[in-house]
Design a protein around this motif. Sequence first.
Motif, mmCIF file in Angstrom:
data_model
loop_
_atom_site.group_PDB
_atom_site.id
_atom_site.type_symbol
_atom_site.label_atom_id
_atom_site.label_comp_id
_atom_site.label_asym_id
_atom_site.label_seq_id
_atom_site.Cartn_x
_atom_site.Cartn_y
_atom_site.Cartn_z
ATOM 1 N N TYR A 127 104.705 98.974 -37.482
ATOM 2 C CA TYR A 127 104.788 100.405 -38.218
ATOM 3 C C TYR A 127 105.713 100.161 -39.384
ATOM 4 C CZ TYR A 127 103.487 102.386 -33.609
ATOM 5 O OH TYR A 127 102.609 102.532 -32.384
ATOM 6 N N TRP A 148 99.922 103.190 -49.173
ATOM 7 C CA TRP A 148 98.655 103.421 -48.033
ATOM 8 C C TRP A 148 97.703 102.363 -48.557
ATOM 9 C CZ3 TRP A 148 102.216 106.724 -47.286
ATOM 10 C CH2 TRP A 148 102.371 107.543 -46.204
ATOM 11 N N ALA A 158 96.849 103.906 -41.037
ATOM 12 C CA ALA A 158 97.465 104.672 -41.995
ATOM 13 C C ALA A 158 98.430 105.713 -41.182
ATOM 14 C CB ALA A 158 96.675 105.797 -42.753
ATOM 15 N N GLU A 159 98.266 105.931 -39.927
ATOM 16 C CA GLU A 159 99.098 106.748 -39.082
ATOM 17 C C GLU A 159 100.248 106.202 -38.675
ATOM 18 O OE1 GLU A 159 95.848 105.003 -36.334
ATOM 19 O OE2 GLU A 159 95.983 106.037 -38.516
ATOM 20 N N ASN A 160 100.334 104.670 -38.811
ATOM 21 C CA ASN A 160 101.569 103.901 -38.635
ATOM 22 C C ASN A 160 102.631 103.768 -39.928
ATOM 23 O OD1 ASN A 160 100.188 103.680 -36.095
ATOM 24 N ND2 ASN A 160 100.189 101.334 -36.286
ATOM 25 N N THR A 162 105.130 105.708 -42.383
ATOM 26 C CA THR A 162 106.017 106.967 -42.602
ATOM 27 C C THR A 162 107.028 106.709 -43.935
ATOM 28 O OG1 THR A 162 106.372 107.362 -40.232
ATOM 29 C CG2 THR A 162 108.016 108.309 -41.527
#
Length: 324
Positions: A127, A148, A158-160, A162
């Motif tokens: 992450y 990204w 991409a969901e990891n 922040t």
Amino acid sequence: MNEAITSPSSSPLPSTPANRHELALNQSQSFNLSEIIFKVYNQAVCHSFDALEHIVVCIGFYAILCLIVYILIFRKWATLWNRNATNVRFPNTCKRVLFITAHPDDESMFFGPTIVSLTKRPDCHVYILCLSNGNHGKLGHQRQRELWDACKILQIPAENITLVNATLLPDDPTVTWKPQIIAKQILKQVHSLDIDTIITFDRDGVSHHANHCAIFYSSISIYVANLLHEGCRLFTLDSVNVCRKYSFLFDLLLSMTLSNTWCIVGLTDFCRIQKAMRAHHSQMVWFRRLYIIFSRYMIINTLREIQLSDAELEMQIDSLQKSN
């Protein structure tokens, strides 16, 4: 008639045998002194060339040895004769790893070898927590897209990722980030994602960037305060001097000697990290193009696990520096 008065001191000394002998003796001493200086100079030059030759030979031998070791550690049979002969020496128990960076491009510029090594582990989830959108040059939206794109090359979902866009955490080395704001963001991610390992900058922040250093002190402060859940480990990326920083893979032997934890990538992964860094188009000025060719951080990462005693000592040092 006026007579010219001549000063006795201005009249030439009479040319006597004693005077001629003294003059010849002074000239001889002057000649001997010049000859001695000339000989000393020649000897110094000869010794300097000899020393320089020895230094060049030693550097050449060290470089060849680094190349040999680099080739050997990527051979499967290498670990049979030396358990340290591995390109990745990082705990296998780390399954959910959070990289904390200050700006988009930090993940590729500094942590690339570690990220690539860990994403290859099938049971390891990586992450990224980036604490600013890199809006120092009013390019925040562009740099967000670049982050990204780079993470996609590094095989981070991409969901990891922040990205924090907070006015109190600007991309500005002249602004001091408040530790409590950083700590709040870190704890939010650690607890929501069930993180068991944190990796971030050390006290020097690799490049001595104030934002990098602020993350380190916030990380150790929550570690000392026991705010992380039990078993969560903290690792920091080693900062090195400028000679080692730009020695590419020729820092290999020093890295493996001075550190217990490292990640070293092969040439294929090195090219992938370079590609990820090039995805940050807005940051690819001339000196960063040189950086991605010569920096050891593109091919070697050495890390240090922070223990409670280390964290407490770092906090004391920070307090003393602020008081002075």
